[in-house]
Design a protein around this motif. Structure first.
Motif: not given
Lengths: 251, 646
Positions: B341-358
């Protein structure tokens, strides 16, 4: 937000102590109270001054290490939380915040906002346990416990031993802390075996250490970050009375 | 090589522990009274061990950095403790708990140790109930269980969301009982500075009194370390502020081998980092994934707008959302293990789909569950967690989805120990999170509490006697031996060196920098290039630290900056060993994900032919490369398989 902090500074137990005012600027409303103090301390260190000492550890409201008397209230203005769980959005820009240590004779100041709460450990050592040794105990399901009793015991056992009850009490009474432990065990069949000795030993130790008496103001319950009920004090009084009445005359 | 003897007893797996206990050496009561044991740490493992040693009749000295033993970080564990009681009659057994733990650890733990852990798990529950731990109960008065990740049975005992607190208070009460009796002497606010080794055996410690700064020498016939994990090497983690790796690092430098230092657990559901002022991260219980759905925007433009505050998550319809766990892992969906689960979240955020101000956050959405079950059901299940979230983030998770991101939570690696929990330094035992022993490359939920109490109540009280039985002729040790003198002098010198730097940057500045390097290169996903870059960066940071750190005040006072500096100095070295270990392990397993070693669809690719071993590192001196020893892992009782959650 920009804030003025009036903080109690006391170099050691023997120092007289005094309030010192500090300015902190650009504090994020999303930071916690202790993170705000971290920012102040970083500033002080850079200036070569002694940072403000305070106890803290888990920063999620469970270890009971953090304390602080903030604007006249233990753990600050919000209810049911510890200082580390309080965020700066509870304060206004430009506000002056007064920060003091717990003030109670049995909790002497060590430095600044750090106090010595080992009196609590001594009360537990006097009888706040069930005298079983490791191994040789019955199966966990051998003795059924009514869910209601188990839940009430858990309510009492939620105490984090922070000392806010003592700090809030005008008599510096430790009744809520002691009652929470006495109640937890009094409600469980495992704890009944030694119930009479336990309550007497713990109360005697509490008195010996200089904690005051309970005069039913309930400030302890109001300020307890875990919202432990004063009903536990009533239960302890009952336990104590029963133990005294039942005590053999020759003792 | 050849130095590593795991001392696994003979016989079939299920009989090894009984065989050991019936054949080990014991110390008779008269001799116990004459023998001293030092325990460092008062968490589950330390408090349980110290109390049990005291009951047996040994003289025990316990050291803790907090003002009270009850504050140790075990207190913060939320979820529960596993045991193979099979009370719900759902098919659990000691073997099944053993199997799940080995598999969950991605086949990188020792079979015999894990089996023993499963075996004594039931005794732990009995013990805790006898101590008055108020576990959750059913209406019939019997104990309640719930299920946790990585298991098909309900074997987790719990006390609301405060299981760690209640178990620690149980161990603390047992410890207090012994302190009251005088068998145990407690040294609060005492920081272990070094281990003293005499003639190759652990014989004592140097401790620093945190209030006065005074250095104290303490001698004993054996030393037990139960000092927890080193997750704070990352600066931001779910660990408490003072949790540190200094005790384990000091004994490593005195000759104890360090097992699998790179195995770190990143917990998927934590409240994301909000700003630079942040001092630690808060965990939201794994149980939330039972009802919450994890997603990010499907289109990068939407994610961008959300980050800028131009769009709210509730503005996005189903067709513009990507429930990536359900998409990638249809079989397990939102309930894949922590590492996945952790790796999958990182993968999405690294690919530019992350949310929040950061941009480093994903949504955990309860809208469906609230629609299906009603708000009151969700409130009853998770009310306290929702409230905690709201207090911190100032956002109502009943109306807008929670934001979460993975954070460092636990270190599976630690001091290498044999079956007796003895390190490569005779007389030095290591228990709980501080050792490497039972969780392999990934720990399952509700297993940390089990291991801490197993080591403390039921393993060490036996195994330490097997060692002490050979030392009954030795008198109480004197602390005026030259080895004590030397150790104390070294500590004094280190403190003096730190205080005389008088640089320009605070300790936290260095710690934050260290955390960034570790997170970027030795974090959730690692690769050769990054790890090779991290090692010189860490060395440079270390040099800078020793040239430019600023610590006001002196040693002879309450000096929190000095305490922090001593810990960060060790973290700066430990980080490098973690990077080295991660670099050498050319496979992906559990919490260790090497980007070069993955299947075509992005899953971890283990290499059992070449890496089915424990890497045990031996210190070789300040600037020398450490030497790696291998303890091969033989799986005799279970079949090694690829983990598959699709």
């Amino acid at each position: 937000m920009d804030l003025t902090l009036k903080i109690w500074r006391q170099a050691s137990a023997n120092d007289k102590g005094r309030f010192v005012s500090y300015k902190v600027n650009n504090v994020s409303a999303d930071s916690s109270f202790l993170e705000m103090l971290d920012v102040l301390n970083e500033d002080l260190v850079i200036k070569g001054e002694d940072p403000v000492a305070f106890d803290h550890d888990c920063r999620e409201g469970i270890c009971g290490a953090c304390s602080l008397y903030i604007n006249g209230r233990p753990h600050g203005p919000d209810r049911g939380i510890t200082t580390c769980q309080m965020h700066m959005r509870h304060f206004k820009d430009g506000e002056t915040i007064t920060i003091e240590p717990w003030r109670a004779k049995p909790f002497p100041v060590i430095k600044d906002l750090m106090v010595d709460r080992s009196a609590f450990d001594k009360i537990i050592q006097a009888g706040g346990f069930i005298s079983v040794r490791t191994g040789g105990v019955p199966d966990a399901n051998a003795i059924p416990i009514p869910k209601r009793d188990a839940d009430l015991a858990m309510d009492a056992a939620a105490c984090i031993g922070c000392g806010a009850c003592v700090a809030a009490c005008k008599n510096a009474s430790a009744m809520l802390f002691v009652a929470a432990k006495v109640s937890q065990f009094a409600l469980l069949p495992q704890g009944r075996v030694e119930a009479k000795e336990r309550v007497q030993k713990m109360v005697a130790k509490m008195d010996e250490l200089g904690f005051g008496n309970c005069t039913n103001t309930y400030a302890c319950e109001a300020e307890c970050p875990k919202e432990i009920s004063v009903a536990n004090i009533a239960r302890m009084n009952r336990e104590f009375l029963v133990a005294k009445v039942a005590a053999p005359k020759d003792k | 090589m050849g130095k590593l003897d795991s001392k696994i007893p003979q016989g079939p797996l299920a009989e090894k522990w009984s065989y050991y206990k019936s054949h080990q050496n014991l110390v008779n009561p008269a001799n116990k009274r004459r023998m001293d044991i030092i325990v460092v740490g008062t968490g589950l493992a330390g408090a349980a061990a110290a109390a049990s040693f005291g009951e047996l009749g040994f003289n025990v000295k316990v050291f803790g950095i907090h003002d009270s033993p009850r504050r140790a970080h075990s207190i913060a564990a939320q979820g529960g403790i596993n045991a193979a009681k099979n009370y719900p009659n759902d098919g659990d057994s000691i073997y099944r708990l053993f199997y799940d733990t080995i598999k969950g650890g991605d086949y990188r733990a020792r079979e015999a140790n894990v089996y023993r852990l499963a075996e004594v798990s039931n005794d732990i529950i009995d013990q805790c109930v006898a101590q008055g731990v108020p576990f959750a109960r059913e209406y019939g008065g019997l104990l309640d269980n719930r299920s946790f990740g990585g298991a098909q049975v309900s074997r987790t005992f719990y006390a609301r969301g405060q299981t760690g607190q209640q178990l620690l208070l149980g161990a603390y009460s047992a410890l207090s009982k012994e302190i009251g009796k005088g068998t145990v002497k407690m040294y609060p606010r005492s920081d272990m500075m070094d281990l003293v080794v005499v003639d190759g055996h652990a014989r004592g410690i140097i401790a620093r009194n945190i209030i006065t700064g005074k250095l104290e020498r303490h001698a004993a016939h054996a030393v037990v370390l139960a000092t927890g994990g080193y997750g704070n090497v990352f600066f931001l983690s779910t660990n408490a502020m003072t949790s540190n790796g200094s005790a384990v690092w000091k004994v490593y430098k005195k000759g104890a081998f360090f097992g699998n230092p790179c195995f770190t657990q990143i917990h998927p559901t934590c409240i994301p980092v909000a700003g630079d002022y942040q001092s630690k991260l808060t965990l939201m219980s794994e149980s939330l994934r039972n009802d919450g759905r994890i997603w990010v925007p499907k289109y990068a433009e939407d994610a961008e707008k959300i980050r800028k505050g131009q769009l709210k998550p509730t503005d996005l319809g189903e067709d513009r959302r990507d429930y990536y766990l359900e998409r990638r892992y249809p079989a397990f969906g939102n309930l894949v293990p922590r590492d996945v689960a952790s790796r999958a979240a990182k993968e999405r955020c690294d690919a530019g789909f992350g949310v929040g101000n950061t941009g480093l956050a994903v949504y955990l959405d309860f809208a469906d569950a609230i629609k299906r079950l009603g708000k009151h059901v969700i409130e009853a299940r998770y009310g306290n967690l929702f409230q905690m979230y709201e207090k911190i983030v100032d956002d109502n998770p009943y109306e807008t989805p929670m934001m979460i991101y993975p954070a460092v939570h636990y270190t599976m690696g630690g001091i290498w120990v044999d079956y007796e929990l003895q390190s490569t330094i005779p007389g030095l035992f290591v228990a709980g999170e501080a050792n490497f022993s039972d969780h392999g490359a990934n720990r399952l939920g509700a297993s940390a509490l089990m291991q801490g109490l197993s080591d403390g109540y039921f393993v060490l009280p036996y195994t330490i006697q097997n060692y002490l039985a050979g030392h009954i002729h030795e008198p109480h040790f004197k602390t005026d031996l030259p080895e004590f003198e030397q150790a104390e002098m070294n500590v004094r010198e280190t403190i003096h060196r730190l205080l005389s730097v008088k640089g320009t940057k605070t300790v936290d500045t260095f710690h934050r920098k260290l955390g960034h390097i570790m997170w970027d290169y030795v974090g959730m996903a690692r690769n050769k290039e990054g790890l090779q870059k991290a090692i010189p960066m860490l060395r440079q940071l270390r040099e800078e630290f020793w040239k430019d750190v600023k610590i006001p005040g002196t040693n002879e006072m309450v000096n929190t900056e000095l305490e922090k500096a001593l810990r960060v100095a060790d973290f700066l070295e430990l980080g490098e060993l973690m990077a080295r270990d991660a670099l050498h392990r050319e496979e992906s397993c559990g919490g260790h994900f090497r980007e070069e070693y993955q299947t075509p669809d992005g899953e971890a690719l283990r290499d059992d032919a070449n890496f089915a071993y424990v890497a045990a590192w031996e210190y070789q001196g300040e600037n020398a490369e450490p030497l790696m020893h291998k303890e091969p892992l033989a799986f005799e009782y279970i079949e090694v398989k690829q983990r598959n959650y699709k």
